[in-house]
Design an enzyme around this catalytic site. Structure first.
Site, PDB file in Angstrom:
ATOM      1  N   TRP A 102      36.363  -8.222 -75.074  1.00 15.19           N
ATOM      2  CA  TRP A 102      37.510  -8.949 -74.621  1.00 15.19           C
ATOM      3  C   TRP A 102      37.650 -10.116 -75.359  1.00 15.19           C
ATOM      4  CZ3 TRP A 102      32.840  -8.427 -72.317  1.00 15.19           C
ATOM      5  CH2 TRP A 102      31.988  -9.574 -72.328  1.00 15.19           C
ATOM      6  N   ASP A 136      37.040  -6.994 -59.429  1.00 13.47           N
ATOM      7  CA  ASP A 136      37.394  -5.885 -58.453  1.00 13.47           C
ATOM      8  C   ASP A 136      35.800  -5.391 -57.959  1.00 13.47           C
ATOM      9  OD1 ASP A 136      37.987  -3.971 -56.775  1.00 13.47           O
ATOM     10  OD2 ASP A 136      39.249  -2.853 -58.274  1.00 13.47           O
ATOM     11  N   LYS A 160      35.234   0.000 -47.862  1.00 12.45           N
ATOM     12  CA  LYS A 160      34.113   0.822 -48.381  1.00 12.45           C
ATOM     13  C   LYS A 160      32.941  -0.039 -47.735  1.00 12.45           C
ATOM     14  CE  LYS A 160      36.729   1.464 -52.256  1.00 12.45           C
ATOM     15  NZ  LYS A 160      37.085   2.884 -52.190  1.00 12.45           N
TER      16      LYS A 160
END
Ligand code: PMP
Length: 325
Positions: A102, A136, A160
């Site tokens: 990145w 996330d 989850k």
């Protein structure tokens, strides 16, 4: 009935104690004579429960006061849109780590510490040199301790490790609020949600309540530190069963192996259907791998007891010996 262990990646199994409690108070919650799902989200009794759930989550994750906790709709994918709408000014770019690279000129850097489909976990938190880090955490939240202060924003679909689907948790640092693009729908606007205690519109009230029960269950168990130990033991047991038998395979490098979603392949893939059918007969459900990668996948979130993994390992050993040439 055979005891069932559900290895689904999500919606996933919930703690039995939580489900039993929810069942017991299903039609008469807190002596209201109503189900919690029938009550106004603005009633004082509901709002007190909602605030307690938030306080418990803050406690579990050690969320500092300068972070807002939002209870949203829309799942993980809702956040795929909400994050750029709220955090990405017009004309700026964001970086998404896919293969680990990145740049520094981004409005934020997004990554997924636990990749549910491939069973890959990134344990080191990326250094972003002041650029807000967005994670996330749908398939890893509350499974081990994290330092929230390293993140600008964390989001997770509930289905989850938290509760039923329909609820998404967002933890966002306050200084990131207030810059949403004009086109941001109000129900996706973090500032609007924060200003209205996640009740700008009707929140997923039952999912919020059930999440609250899960948070209490986790606290009673000793919190995230305690469950992390159990999760480590579960993962070690299953990887050991995979690695020690040439009948099974998982080629992910040790340090990147997920402790929540454990994919494995039968070397002889023609036995896949037989494996799944016989596993189900033993009460070992939803082991089929994601359609993109095939094979098998055992999701072993917080609610999966070690007994479930032991039962799976026993079955795998028996199946391998019965079907080896
Ligand atoms: N992020 C991750 C890591 C996921 O595993 C999933 C679903 N499996 C999603 C996002 C998408 O979540 P949802 O279906 O709630 O939109």
């Amino acid at each position: 009935m055979t005891e069932v262990f559900n290895f689904c990646a999500g919606p996933a199994m919930l703690p039995k104690a939580v489900m039993t409690q929810a069942q017991n108070e299903f039609i008469n919650w807190n002596n209201t004579g109503s189900s919690v799902m029938e009550l106004s989200h603005r009633s004082s009794i509901y709002m007190a429960m909602a605030a307690e759930a938030e306080a418990d989550l803050r406690d579990l994750m050690a969320i500092p006061d300068n972070y807002k906790v939002l209870f949203c709709h829309g799942g993980g994918r809702g956040q795929f849109s909400a994050v750029p709408l709220n955090l990405l000014p017009q004309g700026k770019s964001a970086d998404y780590i896919v293969n680990g690279s990145w740049s520094r000129d981004a409005a934020y850097v997004h990554y997924c510490p636990n990749e549910t489909v491939d069973g890959i976990e990134i344990n080191d938190i990326p250094e972003t040199y002041g650029v807000p880090l967005v994670a996330d955490m749908s398939s890893t939240i509350l499974s081990h301790e994290i330092d929230v202060t390293k993140f600008g924003l964390i989001y997770a679909g509930a289905q989850k490790n938290i509760g039923p689907s329909g609820l998404t948790i967002v933890v966002v640092r306050e200084d990131l609020l207030g810059n949403a693009q004009l086109a941001t729908p109000c129900i996706m606007n973090y500032e609007t949600s924060a200003d209205n205690d996640s009740m700008y519109n009707t929140p997923p009230t039952y999912a919020w309540y059930l999440a609250g029960l899960v948070f209490k269950w986790l606290k009673e168990l000793g919190g995230v530190k305690a469950i992390a130990k159990i999760n480590k033991a579960k993962a070690e047991l299953l990887y050991q069963a995979i690695d020690s038998n040439s009948f099974y395979q998982n080629n992910i490098e040790q340090q990147y192996r997920s402790k929540m979603n454990i994919p494995f392949w039968l070397v002889d893939e023609s036995l896949n259907e037989k494996f799944l059918t016989q596993a189900e007969q033993q009460g070992l459900m939803a082991l089929k791998g994601h359609r993109i990668v095939g094979g098998m996948r055992a999701s072993v979130y917080n609610a999966m007891p070690i007994e479930g993994v032991e039962a799976l390992v026993d079955f795998m050993q028996k199946f391998a010996s019965e079907n080896s040439l």
